[in-house]
Design a protein around this motif. Sequence first.
Motif, PDB file in Angstrom:
ATOM      1  N   MET A 114     -12.068  46.840  37.428  1.00  0.00           N
ATOM      2  CA  MET A 114     -12.652  47.263  36.143  1.00  0.00           C
ATOM      3  C   MET A 114     -13.236  46.071  35.398  1.00  0.00           C
ATOM      4  SD  MET A 114     -10.875  49.326  32.997  1.00  0.00           S
ATOM      5  CE  MET A 114     -10.570  50.725  34.052  1.00  0.00           C
ATOM      6  N   ASN A 115     -12.504  44.913  35.420  1.00  0.00           N
ATOM      7  CA  ASN A 115     -13.008  43.732  34.740  1.00  0.00           C
ATOM      8  C   ASN A 115     -14.333  43.277  35.334  1.00  0.00           C
ATOM      9  OD1 ASN A 115     -10.807  43.704  33.090  1.00  0.00           O
ATOM     10  ND2 ASN A 115      -9.608  42.309  34.386  1.00  0.00           N
ATOM     11  N   ALA A 116     -14.430  43.415  36.663  1.00  0.00           N
ATOM     12  CA  ALA A 116     -15.692  43.027  37.306  1.00  0.00           C
ATOM     13  C   ALA A 116     -16.829  43.917  36.854  1.00  0.00           C
ATOM     14  CB  ALA A 116     -15.532  43.073  38.819  1.00  0.00           C
ATOM     15  N   ASP A 117     -16.546  45.236  36.699  1.00  0.00           N
ATOM     16  CA  ASP A 117     -17.590  46.161  36.250  1.00  0.00           C
ATOM     17  C   ASP A 117     -18.039  45.807  34.838  1.00  0.00           C
ATOM     18  OD1 ASP A 117     -17.415  47.443  38.636  1.00  0.00           O
ATOM     19  OD2 ASP A 117     -16.009  48.987  37.911  1.00  0.00           O
ATOM     20  N   ILE A 118     -17.061  45.422  33.996  1.00  0.00           N
ATOM     21  CA  ILE A 118     -17.403  45.076  32.615  1.00  0.00           C
ATOM     22  C   ILE A 118     -18.284  43.844  32.583  1.00  0.00           C
ATOM     23  CG2 ILE A 118     -16.444  44.274  30.421  1.00  0.00           C
ATOM     24  CD1 ILE A 118     -14.054  46.066  30.907  1.00  0.00           C
ATOM     25  N   ARG A 119     -17.976  42.845  33.437  1.00  0.00           N
ATOM     26  CA  ARG A 119     -18.780  41.632  33.445  1.00  0.00           C
ATOM     27  C   ARG A 119     -20.197  41.909  33.936  1.00  0.00           C
ATOM     28  NH1 ARG A 119     -13.943  39.296  35.528  1.00  0.00           N
ATOM     29  NH2 ARG A 119     -14.761  39.532  37.646  1.00  0.00           N
ATOM     30  N   ASN A 120     -20.386  42.945  34.766  1.00  0.00           N
ATOM     31  CA  ASN A 120     -21.703  43.234  35.291  1.00  0.00           C
ATOM     32  C   ASN A 120     -22.567  44.057  34.337  1.00  0.00           C
ATOM     33  OD1 ASN A 120     -21.204  41.872  37.680  1.00  0.00           O
ATOM     34  ND2 ASN A 120     -20.283  43.674  38.667  1.00  0.00           N
ATOM     35  N   ILE A 121     -21.930  44.580  33.276  1.00  0.00           N
ATOM     36  CA  ILE A 121     -22.712  45.367  32.309  1.00  0.00           C
ATOM     37  C   ILE A 121     -23.392  44.421  31.333  1.00  0.00           C
ATOM     38  CG2 ILE A 121     -22.576  47.061  30.455  1.00  0.00           C
ATOM     39  CD1 ILE A 121     -20.183  48.295  31.872  1.00  0.00           C
ATOM     40  N   ARG A 122     -24.680  44.513  31.213  1.00  0.00           N
ATOM     41  CA  ARG A 122     -25.417  43.651  30.294  1.00  0.00           C
ATOM     42  C   ARG A 122     -25.453  44.307  28.914  1.00  0.00           C
ATOM     43  NH1 ARG A 122     -30.562  43.343  28.406  1.00  0.00           N
ATOM     44  NH2 ARG A 122     -31.219  45.107  29.712  1.00  0.00           N
ATOM     45  N   PRO A 123     -24.917  43.628  27.862  1.00  0.00           N
ATOM     46  CA  PRO A 123     -24.943  44.214  26.514  1.00  0.00           C
ATOM     47  C   PRO A 123     -26.374  44.322  26.009  1.00  0.00           C
ATOM     48  CG  PRO A 123     -24.209  41.942  26.418  1.00  0.00           C
ATOM     49  CD  PRO A 123     -24.283  42.304  27.866  1.00  0.00           C
ATOM     50  N   VAL A 124     -26.619  45.379  25.263  1.00  0.00           N
ATOM     51  CA  VAL A 124     -27.955  45.637  24.718  1.00  0.00           C
ATOM     52  C   VAL A 124     -27.999  45.183  23.264  1.00  0.00           C
ATOM     53  CG1 VAL A 124     -29.684  47.397  24.207  1.00  0.00           C
ATOM     54  CG2 VAL A 124     -28.260  47.593  26.258  1.00  0.00           C
ATOM     55  N   ILE A 125     -28.989  44.384  22.937  1.00  0.00           N
ATOM     56  CA  ILE A 125     -29.176  43.932  21.553  1.00  0.00           C
ATOM     57  C   ILE A 125     -29.955  45.003  20.797  1.00  0.00           C
ATOM     58  CG2 ILE A 125     -30.176  42.171  20.087  1.00  0.00           C
ATOM     59  CD1 ILE A 125     -29.941  40.220  22.397  1.00  0.00           C
ATOM     60  N   ARG A 126     -29.417  45.404  19.643  1.00  0.00           N
ATOM     61  CA  ARG A 126     -30.091  46.405  18.821  1.00  0.00           C
ATOM     62  C   ARG A 126     -30.011  46.008  17.354  1.00  0.00           C
ATOM     63  NH1 ARG A 126     -26.835  50.042  16.143  1.00  0.00           N
ATOM     64  NH2 ARG A 126     -24.586  49.943  16.610  1.00  0.00           N
ATOM     65  N   GLN A 127     -30.943  46.505  16.611  1.00  0.00           N
ATOM     66  CA  GLN A 127     -30.997  46.247  15.179  1.00  0.00           C
ATOM     67  C   GLN A 127     -29.985  47.148  14.467  1.00  0.00           C
ATOM     68  OE1 GLN A 127     -33.392  44.077  13.612  1.00  0.00           O
ATOM     69  NE2 GLN A 127     -32.063  44.334  11.819  1.00  0.00           N
ATOM     70  N   LEU A 128     -29.142  46.550  13.630  1.00  0.00           N
ATOM     71  CA  LEU A 128     -28.203  47.351  12.841  1.00  0.00           C
ATOM     72  C   LEU A 128     -28.979  48.171  11.825  1.00  0.00           C
ATOM     73  CD1 LEU A 128     -25.329  44.793  12.101  1.00  0.00           C
ATOM     74  CD2 LEU A 128     -25.258  46.715  13.697  1.00  0.00           C
ATOM     75  N   ASP A 129     -28.526  49.405  11.618  1.00  0.00           N
ATOM     76  CA  ASP A 129     -29.180  50.186  10.568  1.00  0.00           C
ATOM     77  C   ASP A 129     -28.721  49.666   9.212  1.00  0.00           C
ATOM     78  OD1 ASP A 129     -26.703  51.389   9.806  1.00  0.00           O
ATOM     79  OD2 ASP A 129     -26.926  52.829  11.446  1.00  0.00           O
ATOM     80  N   GLU A 130     -29.440  50.093   8.163  1.00  0.00           N
ATOM     81  CA  GLU A 130     -29.213  49.548   6.832  1.00  0.00           C
ATOM     82  C   GLU A 130     -27.812  49.848   6.315  1.00  0.00           C
ATOM     83  OE1 GLU A 130     -31.330  49.527   2.418  1.00  0.00           O
ATOM     84  OE2 GLU A 130     -32.195  50.696   4.066  1.00  0.00           O
ATOM     85  N   ALA A 131     -27.276  51.024   6.608  1.00  0.00           N
ATOM     86  CA  ALA A 131     -25.942  51.386   6.123  1.00  0.00           C
ATOM     87  C   ALA A 131     -24.886  50.464   6.714  1.00  0.00           C
ATOM     88  CB  ALA A 131     -25.643  52.841   6.459  1.00  0.00           C
ATOM     89  N   ASP A 132     -24.955  50.207   8.033  1.00  0.00           N
ATOM     90  CA  ASP A 132     -23.980  49.315   8.663  1.00  0.00           C
ATOM     91  C   ASP A 132     -24.117  47.889   8.138  1.00  0.00           C
ATOM     92  OD1 ASP A 132     -22.906  51.352  10.161  1.00  0.00           O
ATOM     93  OD2 ASP A 132     -24.196  50.968  11.901  1.00  0.00           O
ATOM     94  N   ALA A 133     -25.334  47.434   7.967  1.00  0.00           N
ATOM     95  CA  ALA A 133     -25.562  46.085   7.467  1.00  0.00           C
ATOM     96  C   ALA A 133     -24.987  45.922   6.070  1.00  0.00           C
ATOM     97  CB  ALA A 133     -27.053  45.755   7.475  1.00  0.00           C
ATOM     98  N   ASN A 134     -25.162  46.946   5.223  1.00  0.00           N
ATOM     99  CA  ASN A 134     -24.626  46.877   3.862  1.00  0.00           C
ATOM    100  C   ASN A 134     -23.106  46.890   3.858  1.00  0.00           C
ATOM    101  OD1 ASN A 134     -27.066  46.664   2.561  1.00  0.00           O
ATOM    102  ND2 ASN A 134     -27.307  48.870   2.272  1.00  0.00           N
ATOM    103  N   ARG A 135     -22.504  47.659   4.765  1.00  0.00           N
ATOM    104  CA  ARG A 135     -21.036  47.684   4.819  1.00  0.00           C
ATOM    105  C   ARG A 135     -20.490  46.329   5.273  1.00  0.00           C
ATOM    106  NH1 ARG A 135     -21.930  52.956   7.318  1.00  0.00           N
ATOM    107  NH2 ARG A 135     -21.559  54.583   5.760  1.00  0.00           N
ATOM    108  N   ILE A 136     -21.173  45.700   6.215  1.00  0.00           N
ATOM    109  CA  ILE A 136     -20.753  44.374   6.663  1.00  0.00           C
ATOM    110  C   ILE A 136     -20.895  43.362   5.521  1.00  0.00           C
ATOM    111  CG2 ILE A 136     -21.304  42.467   8.219  1.00  0.00           C
ATOM    112  CD1 ILE A 136     -22.106  44.584  10.287  1.00  0.00           C
ATOM    113  N   ALA A 137     -22.012  43.443   4.802  1.00  0.00           N
ATOM    114  CA  ALA A 137     -22.220  42.540   3.658  1.00  0.00           C
ATOM    115  C   ALA A 137     -21.176  42.775   2.583  1.00  0.00           C
ATOM    116  CB  ALA A 137     -23.618  42.739   3.090  1.00  0.00           C
ATOM    117  N   ALA A 138     -20.786  44.040   2.390  1.00  0.00           N
ATOM    118  CA  ALA A 138     -19.781  44.353   1.383  1.00  0.00           C
ATOM    119  C   ALA A 138     -18.447  43.708   1.720  1.00  0.00           C
ATOM    120  CB  ALA A 138     -19.617  45.872   1.260  1.00  0.00           C
ATOM    121  N   GLY A 139     -18.152  43.562   3.016  1.00  0.00           N
ATOM    122  CA  GLY A 139     -16.906  42.918   3.404  1.00  0.00           C
ATOM    123  C   GLY A 139     -16.836  41.479   2.964  1.00  0.00           C
TER     124      GLY A 139
END
Length: 622
Positions: free
Chosen positions: A1-26
């Motif tokens: 399973m660990n090998a499968d996880i290492r082979n998965i390439r993470p996808v970069i995406r733009q955070l939506d405005e609501a998530d960005a504001n919640r992170i900033a609020a923290g």
Amino acid sequence: MNADIRNIRPVIRQLDEADANRIAAGEVVERPASAVKELVENALDAGARRIEVTIAQGGKALIRVADDGCGMTAEDLPLALARHATSKLADGDLVNIRSFGFRGEALPSLGAVGRLSITSRVAAEAARIELIGGRLSPVRPAAGNRGTVVELRDLFFATPARLKFLRSDRAEQQAVLDVIRRLAMAEPHVAFTLTDETDGRTLFRADAEQGELFDALAARLDRVMGREFAENAMPVHAERDGLSLTGMAALPTYSRGAAVAQHLFVNGRPVRDKLLLGALRAGYMDVLPSGRFPAAALFLGCAAEDVDVNVHPAKSEVRFRDPAAARALIVTAIRHALAEAGHRASSTVGTATVQAFRAEPAGPSVHTAPLRYQGDYRPSLGAIQSSFAMQAPGVAAGAGFTGAGFAGGGFAEAPSARVETDPAPATDSPLGAARAQLHENYIIAQTADGMVIVDQHAAHERLVYERLKQQAADTGIRSQALLIPEIVTLSDSEAARILAIADELADLGLVIEPFGGGAVAIREVPAMLTRIDGPALIRDILDDLEEQGDSQRLQARINAVLSSMACHGSVRSGRRLTADEMNALLREMEATPHSGQCNHGRPTWVKLRLADIERLFGRTGL
């Protein structure tokens, strides 16, 4: 399973405005007090002269901030709730910041984690907008007075996990109160009110102060920090290299058990900066015992371009262009104020003494109110004359009253008390004239409006200590060369940091030299320090430099030795003093800085006002 996880390439995406504001609020909004701070600072930036804050459940259920500032138009409201939108940063100039806020993050962050509404009026009509959990409503007409009302309900309803980290309603309410108190100190010409909507109680109220800045500041500090602080504080004024410092610092004997009464401001902004707090501790280094903390409200002013406030999202930390100058100004100003205070001790010491003199009730039937002579209970003329006769010098044995306790007549001098038969005349000197010595350690002196009790050993110990420090400053600290130099291995950066203050350490008797690589050699140590762990001392000094930019550790150790020498060379408890010796001690105390407290920070003398003494005996109103 660990090998499968290492082979998965993470996808970069733009955070939506609501998530960005919640992170900033923290980052911006940690608790209700953080939200109150941001909203009140916005009101101050809008030029408000009256700010009313209302909370419920410690700010968790409701925070409402109403001001009479310049307000916002209907066109401004949507932009005010957009991220990174602000009216306070002219042309993107991050150097010349003169307002509390400038990031443009607070309002959208609050609206992302709570139910936020803003009602504002500039001219004839008011407008209202809402931002609930990151969802913006259209602007609508509303009714309202000139200024702005910001209402935040159900804080963190959109991020319920944050609610678990909040404390009790009472604790959050106290945190909000502390924020309002600090901002009230920063703006003495603005009126503040804090109300708890749950029970309608006014938690804090401070009307706008009048007069010049320092007069208004002194009145506001009296209101916020209490009358006791005002009575026991010293004014602080200093200017150097474009920096100015003003405010109030308490006497050492008016210290606290925690750093809860330390308030520091930079260009009117409340801060909790390690550099400034370290400078405050250094100013009191030689007059406070371990575990005690000074009380102070200090306002440091400088050119806006000489300080960077864009260090932390909460803007509670700052960075100075010349941190050493800022630190030196605070240390020097406090030490000068302490020297000017001379022999002063806090009035709370006398109050505590009066309380200690009050008799404990013997039972439930004992009256706690002081006795008042009224009507037939007033002593007769004959009784008064007999009382006076008993107090006359040279009363023969058996004269006057007889019976239990009075068989010998008059008053017998206790073995532990010496009364001057020819006392010095009354004096207007602050510590008065010596009248007696009790238990061969306590000097009783009479002042114009009361009496003073002096601990002769503690007082003389301080006087000797100050003389030893002055001699050390005049002649320098003698050093002793080591037969074999001690080598301390450090990193290159640590070696550079310690060698940068080598000249200052040499003045204190510690001579170090580079030894190649990151090592330094200790060639000489202060002669008075018979036992010294050189490498440990070097590392402790480095820790101080890392934490607060300076180190008083070696000076503190030298002072400890001088203090011990003073203790052994001072007047001991149990020594009888003549009237001339007692009065000479009092006069020297009046002329010596820091003589109001001993080397361990305890008071050396206590003053009792005549009015307080009379109240102890129920003589008020006679």
